[in-house]
Design an enzyme around this catalytic site. Structure first.
Site, PDB file in Angstrom:
ATOM      1  N   LYS A  45       0.819  -1.213   0.000  1.00 33.97           N
ATOM      2  CA  LYS A  45       0.000   0.000   0.000  1.00 33.97           C
ATOM      3  C   LYS A  45       0.854   1.264   0.000  1.00 33.97           C
ATOM      4  O   LYS A  45       0.618   2.187  -0.780  1.00 33.97           O
ATOM      5  CB  LYS A  45      -0.912  -0.010   1.229  1.00 33.97           C
ATOM      6  CG  LYS A  45      -1.630   1.304   1.529  1.00 33.97           C
ATOM      7  CD  LYS A  45      -2.451   1.185   2.792  1.00 33.97           C
ATOM      8  CE  LYS A  45      -3.125   2.495   3.169  1.00 33.97           C
ATOM      9  NZ  LYS A  45      -2.209   3.438   3.842  1.00 33.97           N
ATOM     10  N   ASN A  46       1.854   1.310   0.876  1.00 35.78           N
ATOM     11  CA  ASN A  46       2.647   2.527   1.008  1.00 35.78           C
ATOM     12  C   ASN A  46       3.490   2.815  -0.230  1.00 35.78           C
ATOM     13  O   ASN A  46       3.861   3.959  -0.473  1.00 35.78           O
ATOM     14  CB  ASN A  46       3.544   2.439   2.250  1.00 35.78           C
ATOM     15  CG  ASN A  46       2.731   2.514   3.532  1.00 35.78           C
ATOM     16  OD1 ASN A  46       1.584   2.957   3.529  1.00 35.78           O
ATOM     17  ND2 ASN A  46       3.313   2.070   4.628  1.00 35.78           N
ATOM     18  N   ASP A  91      -5.255   8.005   9.098  1.00 31.77           N
ATOM     19  CA  ASP A  91      -5.376   7.464  10.437  1.00 31.77           C
ATOM     20  C   ASP A  91      -5.276   8.559  11.486  1.00 31.77           C
ATOM     21  O   ASP A  91      -4.509   9.506  11.355  1.00 31.77           O
ATOM     22  CB  ASP A  91      -4.272   6.431  10.704  1.00 31.77           C
ATOM     23  CG  ASP A  91      -4.497   5.151   9.929  1.00 31.77           C
ATOM     24  OD1 ASP A  91      -5.670   4.829   9.671  1.00 31.77           O
ATOM     25  OD2 ASP A  91      -3.521   4.477   9.597  1.00 31.77           O
ATOM     26  N   ASP A 144       4.778   1.086  11.551  1.00 29.59           N
ATOM     27  CA  ASP A 144       3.509   0.436  11.212  1.00 29.59           C
ATOM     28  C   ASP A 144       3.372  -0.955  11.823  1.00 29.59           C
ATOM     29  O   ASP A 144       2.267  -1.510  11.837  1.00 29.59           O
ATOM     30  CB  ASP A 144       3.360   0.338   9.687  1.00 29.59           C
ATOM     31  CG  ASP A 144       2.956   1.660   9.061  1.00 29.59           C
ATOM     32  OD1 ASP A 144       2.539   2.558   9.815  1.00 29.59           O
ATOM     33  OD2 ASP A 144       3.067   1.799   7.840  1.00 29.59           O
ATOM     34  N   ARG A 186      -5.008  10.478   2.936  1.00 32.86           N
ATOM     35  CA  ARG A 186      -3.753  11.172   3.207  1.00 32.86           C
ATOM     36  C   ARG A 186      -2.779  11.048   2.041  1.00 32.86           C
ATOM     37  O   ARG A 186      -2.013  11.974   1.743  1.00 32.86           O
ATOM     38  CB  ARG A 186      -3.111  10.631   4.490  1.00 32.86           C
ATOM     39  CG  ARG A 186      -1.844  11.399   4.837  1.00 32.86           C
ATOM     40  CD  ARG A 186      -1.310  11.123   6.209  1.00 32.86           C
ATOM     41  NE  ARG A 186      -0.117  11.919   6.445  1.00 32.86           N
ATOM     42  CZ  ARG A 186      -0.088  13.186   6.797  1.00 32.86           C
ATOM     43  NH1 ARG A 186      -1.226  13.837   6.975  1.00 32.86           N
ATOM     44  NH2 ARG A 186       1.045  13.828   6.979  1.00 32.86           N
TER      45      ARG A 186
END
Length: 435
Positions: A22-23, A121, A319, A97
């Site tokens: 994802k990142n 988040d 994370d 974000r």
């Protein structure tokens, strides 16, 4: 609002393959705006945050063609710059974000980039200063509409410069790199983030014609070019998901094989889990986690209590600290979890305490965990997921707990983990989604 019903106490078994990272993909998707040519991206995870960004790109005028379940072709040859000032973008952009990384490529190629204050988040303050200070250093003018919380940067032509980032921000570094590749002259970025995902972005940009050196270090040198071309890129497996499955195997006393993990890009992740006493075996590019009835936390060589803390890469990723904390609740021994980078990420421990875990929240950044060595199971309960990483941690706790747990607000988990119910059911988890 969707809910998970989880019947805990059942061991898992089998193989699970991590999704695309994802990142990484949030950066890579924004980079397609840097060229009018076609860019193909493979191993894109089917998760809420990524799908939101793909939708925003489509609204921007990018041609989006889905090739299969996890591969897309993008072509940004008819970008609608006016969309950035629309009420629709002001609403859609603030929900994600990762949308902040649209600004760098838009500024570089079109001379302007705008963004509403992005969400994400609720894990404490997450400043955007690094991004915009970098753009200003490159010659952009910054403006901020306080009433609408709307940021903007504009410049007819960016110019290379030497800069020192005030923090090694991954998204900040990515944004500045994407702006600098089309700037005039040479840009050097000191204190740059050097995570594998940032390295992936730099390698992709170099294949598109950029001239970036120092990739993998905290000093990047970027020689600006006039234009970039198309390319094909494959996203790495998600290291956070890999760590989640390791923790899940340990907590449920299960044997799991995690497929195709890209060992060379995992950094300290295997080492930190091993410090908790969890056995990991490398089998080719897979991780095999054998069934363990017990795992013991290491001490320092002088006998003092182990501390696990986060740090910029190559330090341990923040994370996964939530996962480490949950796993430690059933270890033998004691560990101090020190979350240095975000001040609200440990606030989910009250739910673990209600489940019977022995955790002392020392302050917003530190928690002391006394492991129960599987002598006492966590108790099932009803709870709500506050963010992605706390959500998966609570799910892991529920899978190990005695009884049936209910987890509300699981859309937070869906933001980072694709098809999680079906994938966990395939390895024996007793979990179902209730809409």
């Amino acid at each position: 609002m969707a809910t998970f019903r989880v019947e805990g106490g059942h061991p898992l078994n089998g193989e699970i393959t991590p999704q695309g990272a994802k990142n990484e993909v949030l950066q890579i998707l924004c980079a397609v705006l840097l060229t009018p040519e076609k860019v193909t991206i493979e191993n894109i995870p089917n998760i809420i945050d990524v799908n939101k960004l793909i939708s925003i790109l489509g609204d921007l005028g990018v041609k989006v063609k889905q090739l299969n379940d996890h591969a897309y072709e993008f072509q940004a040859d008819e970008v609608d710059i006016d969309y950035l000032s629309s009420s629709e973008f002001k609403e859609d952009g603030k929900k994600l974000r990762g949308s902040i990384m649209l600004v760098g490529p838009m500024l570089a190629r079109f001379g302007k980039g705008y963004i509403p204050k992005p969400g994400g988040d609720k894990i404490g303050r997450r400043r955007l200063d690094t991004h915009f200070e970098g753009f200003v250093n490159l010659g952009a003018k910054f403006r901020y509409n306080k009433e609408e919380h709307f940021y903007g940067v504009e410049s007819p032509k960016l110019k290379g410069v030497n800069m020192l980032l005030d923090e090694a921000s991954v998204t900040g570094t990515a944004n500045i790199v994407m702006a600098a590749v089309l700037a005039e002259g040479i840009t050097t970025i000191y204190n740059a983030a050097c995570e594998p995902y940032l390295q992936q972005l730099c390698h992709m940009l170099n294949r598109m014609g950029a001239k970036i050196s120092g990739v993998g270090s905290n000093l990047l040198t970027i020689e600006g070019v006039v234009a970039l071309g198309g390319t094909k890129h494959r996203v790495l497996p998600d290291m956070i998901e890999i760590g989640s499955w390791i923790g899940m195997a340990a907590m449920t006393k299960s044997a799991l094989t995690i497929k195709d993990v890209s060992w060379e890009n995992l950094g300290q992740i295997p080492r930190v889990f091993r410090k908790l006493g969890i056995r990991l075996e490398q089998k080719g590019d897979d991780i095999y986690v054998p069934k363990q009835d017990s795992y013991e936390i290491e001490s320092y060589i002088d006998g003092s209590m182990l501390t696990v803390s986060d740090a910029p890469w190559p330090g341990f990723t923040p994370d996964l600290l939530s996962i480490i904390l949950v796993v430690a609740t059933q270890a033998r021994g004691t560990v101090l979890i020190h979350q240095k980078m975000f001040e609200s990420r440990l606030f989910f421990v009250d739910k673990l305490i209600d489940m019977g875990a022995k955790v002392i929240l020392c302050d917003p950044h530190r928690a002391n965990v006394v492991g129960m060595n599987h002598q006492h199971s966590l108790k099932a309960m009803t709870m709500s997921s506050p963010d992605i990483r706390a959500g998966i941690s609570l799910l892991i706790a529920a899978l190990s707990a005695k009884g049936t747990s209910i987890i509300h607000n699981v859309e937070q988990i869906d933001r980072g983990y694709q098809n999680i119910v079906e994938r966990l059911q395939a390895v024996g988890a007793k979990i179902e989604r209730i809409d």
